[in-house]
Design a protein around this motif. Structure first.
Motif, PDB file in Angstrom:
ATOM      1  N   ALA A  72      46.201  14.869  52.213  1.00  0.00           N
ATOM      2  CA  ALA A  72      47.526  14.352  51.847  1.00  0.00           C
ATOM      3  C   ALA A  72      48.164  13.656  53.034  1.00  0.00           C
ATOM      4  CB  ALA A  72      48.411  15.485  51.355  1.00  0.00           C
ATOM      5  N   VAL A  74      47.289  13.200  57.691  1.00  0.00           N
ATOM      6  CA  VAL A  74      46.667  13.684  58.925  1.00  0.00           C
ATOM      7  C   VAL A  74      47.577  13.271  60.077  1.00  0.00           C
ATOM      8  CG1 VAL A  74      44.661  13.586  60.451  1.00  0.00           C
ATOM      9  CG2 VAL A  74      44.336  13.436  57.977  1.00  0.00           C
ATOM     10  N   ASP A 127      50.681   4.589  44.104  1.00  0.00           N
ATOM     11  CA  ASP A 127      49.429   3.906  44.442  1.00  0.00           C
ATOM     12  C   ASP A 127      48.330   4.889  44.857  1.00  0.00           C
ATOM     13  OD1 ASP A 127      50.242   1.351  43.820  1.00  0.00           O
ATOM     14  OD2 ASP A 127      51.016   0.910  45.828  1.00  0.00           O
TER      15      ASP A 127
ATOM     16  N   VAL B  97      52.066   5.708  53.895  1.00  0.00           N
ATOM     17  CA  VAL B  97      50.634   5.551  54.180  1.00  0.00           C
ATOM     18  C   VAL B  97      50.355   4.484  55.234  1.00  0.00           C
ATOM     19  CG1 VAL B  97      48.466   4.722  53.153  1.00  0.00           C
ATOM     20  CG2 VAL B  97      49.757   6.544  52.047  1.00  0.00           C
ATOM     21  N   TYR B 102      46.407  -2.173  51.272  1.00  0.00           N
ATOM     22  CA  TYR B 102      45.561  -0.981  51.174  1.00  0.00           C
ATOM     23  C   TYR B 102      44.258  -1.295  50.450  1.00  0.00           C
ATOM     24  CZ  TYR B 102      44.465   3.961  50.330  1.00  0.00           C
ATOM     25  OH  TYR B 102      43.870   5.199  50.303  1.00  0.00           O
ATOM     26  N   PRO B 103      43.097  -0.832  50.888  1.00  0.00           N
ATOM     27  CA  PRO B 103      42.891   0.040  52.057  1.00  0.00           C
ATOM     28  C   PRO B 103      42.677  -0.712  53.378  1.00  0.00           C
ATOM     29  CG  PRO B 103      40.847  -0.163  50.821  1.00  0.00           C
ATOM     30  CD  PRO B 103      41.856  -1.025  50.113  1.00  0.00           C
ATOM     31  N   LEU B 105      44.425  -1.736  55.909  1.00  0.00           N
ATOM     32  CA  LEU B 105      45.762  -1.629  56.485  1.00  0.00           C
ATOM     33  C   LEU B 105      45.823  -2.239  57.879  1.00  0.00           C
ATOM     34  CD1 LEU B 105      46.489   2.061  55.412  1.00  0.00           C
ATOM     35  CD2 LEU B 105      47.479  -0.010  54.410  1.00  0.00           C
ATOM     36  N   GLU B 106      47.037  -2.706  58.237  1.00  0.00           N
ATOM     37  CA  GLU B 106      47.278  -3.163  59.610  1.00  0.00           C
ATOM     38  C   GLU B 106      47.733  -1.994  60.475  1.00  0.00           C
ATOM     39  OE1 GLU B 106      50.191  -6.117  58.700  1.00  0.00           O
ATOM     40  OE2 GLU B 106      48.695  -7.251  57.549  1.00  0.00           O
ATOM     41  N   ARG B 107      48.609  -1.166  59.910  1.00  0.00           N
ATOM     42  CA  ARG B 107      49.030   0.050  60.616  1.00  0.00           C
ATOM     43  C   ARG B 107      48.854   1.222  59.665  1.00  0.00           C
ATOM     44  NH1 ARG B 107      54.622   0.057  63.312  1.00  0.00           N
ATOM     45  NH2 ARG B 107      53.620   1.567  64.669  1.00  0.00           N
ATOM     46  N   ARG B 108      48.341   2.318  60.202  1.00  0.00           N
ATOM     47  CA  ARG B 108      48.102   3.509  59.388  1.00  0.00           C
ATOM     48  C   ARG B 108      49.040   4.625  59.847  1.00  0.00           C
ATOM     49  NH1 ARG B 108      45.550   6.085  54.779  1.00  0.00           N
ATOM     50  NH2 ARG B 108      46.610   8.064  55.094  1.00  0.00           N
ATOM     51  N   PHE B 109      49.675   5.278  58.890  1.00  0.00           N
ATOM     52  CA  PHE B 109      50.528   6.421  59.178  1.00  0.00           C
ATOM     53  C   PHE B 109      49.895   7.672  58.558  1.00  0.00           C
ATOM     54  CE2 PHE B 109      52.995   2.662  59.863  1.00  0.00           C
ATOM     55  CZ  PHE B 109      53.601   2.955  61.069  1.00  0.00           C
ATOM     56  N   PRO B 110      50.485   8.862  58.801  1.00  0.00           N
ATOM     57  CA  PRO B 110      49.765  10.086  58.402  1.00  0.00           C
ATOM     58  C   PRO B 110      49.335  10.154  56.937  1.00  0.00           C
ATOM     59  CG  PRO B 110      51.530  10.645  59.910  1.00  0.00           C
ATOM     60  CD  PRO B 110      51.680   9.171  59.615  1.00  0.00           C
ATOM     61  N   GLY B 111      50.218   9.788  55.994  1.00  0.00           N
ATOM     62  CA  GLY B 111      49.853   9.902  54.586  1.00  0.00           C
ATOM     63  C   GLY B 111      51.038  10.347  53.752  1.00  0.00           C
ATOM     64  N   SER B 112      50.806  10.522  52.463  1.00  0.00           N
ATOM     65  CA  SER B 112      51.901  10.699  51.503  1.00  0.00           C
ATOM     66  C   SER B 112      52.458  12.119  51.442  1.00  0.00           C
ATOM     67  CB  SER B 112      51.422  10.288  50.108  1.00  0.00           C
ATOM     68  OG  SER B 112      51.019   8.938  50.113  1.00  0.00           O
ATOM     69  N   PHE B 113      51.796  13.095  52.083  1.00  0.00           N
ATOM     70  CA  PHE B 113      52.201  14.499  51.993  1.00  0.00           C
ATOM     71  C   PHE B 113      52.413  14.863  50.519  1.00  0.00           C
ATOM     72  CE2 PHE B 113      53.198  13.334  56.367  1.00  0.00           C
ATOM     73  CZ  PHE B 113      52.769  14.433  57.077  1.00  0.00           C
ATOM     74  N   PHE B 143      52.665  -0.062  49.967  1.00  0.00           N
ATOM     75  CA  PHE B 143      51.935   1.000  49.268  1.00  0.00           C
ATOM     76  C   PHE B 143      52.973   1.955  48.703  1.00  0.00           C
ATOM     77  CE2 PHE B 143      49.851   5.105  48.874  1.00  0.00           C
ATOM     78  CZ  PHE B 143      48.549   4.814  48.488  1.00  0.00           C
ATOM     79  N   SER B 145      53.739   5.358  47.930  1.00  0.00           N
ATOM     80  CA  SER B 145      53.384   6.784  47.973  1.00  0.00           C
ATOM     81  C   SER B 145      54.020   7.495  46.794  1.00  0.00           C
ATOM     82  CB  SER B 145      53.872   7.421  49.277  1.00  0.00           C
ATOM     83  OG  SER B 145      53.078   7.037  50.363  1.00  0.00           O
TER      84      SER B 145
END
Lengths: 275, 255
Positions: A72, A74, A127, B97, B102-103, B105-113, B143, B145
């Motif tokens: 979910a 990281v 999404d 995200v 996506y997928p 991505l230019e910058r990635r963050f932790p995620g949707s929790f 994106f 989330s």
């Protein structure tokens, strides 16, 4: 009967390519076992974060052990982005299956009940769902007027791994209130556990401890590992070493810094350095 | 009494929680300011408000593992929750995200929790994102989330009600799918908000200034709430309130 053995023998049970469920950062992470996996150069692991990944996942990715992650989120929590994870996902060196916390819990609950899928509310229109061909959105089959609903397939990992303060000689493992560890163990084909110590007292003999115990029935093998969750916290035993994790967050931003960290703390070579 | 931006934000968020139909507020991952706001609202309300801060055992009565937060929300037992976003758009869609397509991505963050679920199940979701810029407040998120609104054939008792930034407070009208400016923080202007917002929103004829915390509230925040939030967020507490590990250890020994 759960077998008690050396931690390296425990790590050797996990073959390359295994599907491995890991607890979240705040909860019984088997860091010493993870370091053993890195030292033995495990490869192509598929990591299931239940439901969040952190230091353990980031180190496994940086050390070249991981082919796929499902999570979910990281991150290193208060210490910011997980640098090896971020780098590997942006460069497509690992495959990331984005999920959301309750979907991961639900997938494991379906597995522990032995059913092929379970419904879950919410999420439609995200999404996340649009990028998960393994998920299905159906009309409410019971016709109770709740509209469309999401179905999540069961996940049955090859292994659940965790580190606990205490187990007894029969292999019963103290987990306290961290019930997601029980769900993980129920869902996984095998559960491998490291512990701070073993007690001669049967944890199931007293109702007070039995309620917070994962029975040996679900445990394949155990090993002793003093300080086995460090530098992460272990409830009732030690605090998170914020300084060590902040230092990791800093040095692991570069390949060279991470390689140096691995050499110093794990005694292992990063994949580039090993070749 | 001067206050730091974090202290201002904590007190305004606490005010948003002071409503008769909010009896239980839960606070998710990586949320020190919302966590402190929930504890402050509890303190100012004489303990009427139940507060659950997940992650760690402090101010956390859950005993059924990681799933209990979501089960509890699904049962309708959580009235308020906080969410943020790397990007937030004018329809209150949030992105946790990354940016780019996506997928790829230019910058990635932790995620949707757990956002994609909590946004649907908790009636009073407060969006909190201090950085007020066109980088964050975009026309359309890259994106989704969690979507801000849903079609009628999707069961959705919950959703966004407010948005709090370093510049202003907005309210979200779910029926119209639009934000409305509620108040502007002291020292900032409507022009500044318009310049830094990438989506259109409703502007009432008269927009008041957001109320700054009173001296009494600041005293409670610094003396009572600071050591409490330090149990969950020691790094944040030491940065904002100068709660060092040594002070924490001393306080724990005194108790």
């Amino acid at each position: 009967m759960a077998e008690i053995q050396d931690i390296n023998a425990l790590a050797d049970r996990i073959p390359d390519g295994a599907h491995l469920a890991l607890p979240p950062e705040y909860s019984f992470v088997p860091m010493q076992l993870v370091r053993c996996l890195i030292r033995r150069q495990a490869r192509e692991l598929r990591i299931l974060c239940v439901p969040l990944g952190g230091l353990a996942v980031d180190m496994l990715i940086g050390a070249g052990c991981v082919a796929e992650i499902e999570a979910a989120a990281v991150s290193l929590g208060e210490n910011g982005l997980a640098p090896r994870f971020t780098d590997a996902v942006l460069s497509h060196r690992v495959s990331m299956k984005d999920s959301t916390c309750p979907a991961l819990h639900t997938a494991l609950q379906a597995a522990e009940k032995g059913v092929p899928f379970m419904p879950l509310g919410g999420i439609i229109g995200s999404d996340i769902a649009a990028n998960r061909p393994d998920w299905r959105i159906v009309d409410d089959p019971m016709g109770q007027g709740n509209g469309r609903i999401l179905l999540i397939p069961a996940i049955r990992p090859d292994f659940a791994i965790l580190h606990s303060p205490l187990a007894d000689r029969n292999g019963n493992v103290w987990i306290g209130r961290r019930r997601e560890l029980v769900t993980m163990a129920h869902a996984a084909k095998q559960t491998l556990v490291t512990v701070e110590s073993f007690t001669d007292t049967d944890l199931l003999a007293d109702e007070k401890t039995a309620a917070g115990t994962l029975p040996a029935l679900y445990v394949t093998a155990l090993a002793e590992a003093v300080g086995g969750a460090r530098p992460l916290a272990l409830t009732g035993c030690y605090e998170r070493d914020d300084g060590a994790i902040a230092a990791y967050a800093q040095v692991a931003r570069t390949d060279a810094g991470f390689a140096d960290y691995l050499a110093r703390t794990v005694g292992a070579h990063a994949p580039e350095a090993a070749e | 009494m001067t206050c730091k931006p974090e202290e201002f934000q904590i007190s305004v968020l606490a005010g948003l929680l002071n409503q008769p139909h909010i009896n239980h507020v839960a606070v998710g991952a990586a949320s020190p300011i919302p966590g402190a706001a929930a504890l402050l609202a509890q303190q100012l309300g004489g303990g009427r408000l139940d507060v659950t801060i997940i992650h760690g055992n402090a101010n956390n009565a859950f005993t059924d593992g990681g799933r209990e937060l979501f089960d509890c929300a699904g049962q309708g037992r959580i009235d308020a929750f906080f969410l943020g976003g790397v990007q937030i758009d004018g329809q209150a869609n949030i992105n946790l995200v990354g940016t780019g397509t996506y997928p790829d991505l230019e910058r990635r963050f932790p995620g949707s929790f757990g956002s994609a679920y909590m946004y649907f199940t908790v009636p009073h979701v407060i969006l909190f994102r201090p950085e007020h810029s066109r980088r964050v407040f975009v026309e359309k998120v890259d994106f989704i989330s969690a979507p801000g609104i849903s079609p009628p054939d999707v069961h959705r008792p919950g959703g966004p009600k407010s948005l709090m930034t370093e510049l202003c407070l907005m309210a979200f009208d779910g029926a119209r799918g639009r934000f409305r400016l509620v108040s502007v923080h002291p020292g900032h202007s409507l022009e500044e908000i318009l310049d830094n917002t990438g989506f259109s929103f409703d502007i009432p004829d008269s927009v008041p200034e957001t109320q700054a915390p009173s001296e009494a509230v600041l005293v409670q925040l610094r003396s009572v709430i600071a050591p409490e939030i330090a149990k969950t967020y020691p790094g944040f507490a030491s940065r904002v309130f100068a709660i060092t590990p040594e002070i924490r250890e001393f306080e724990e020994n005194v108790r």
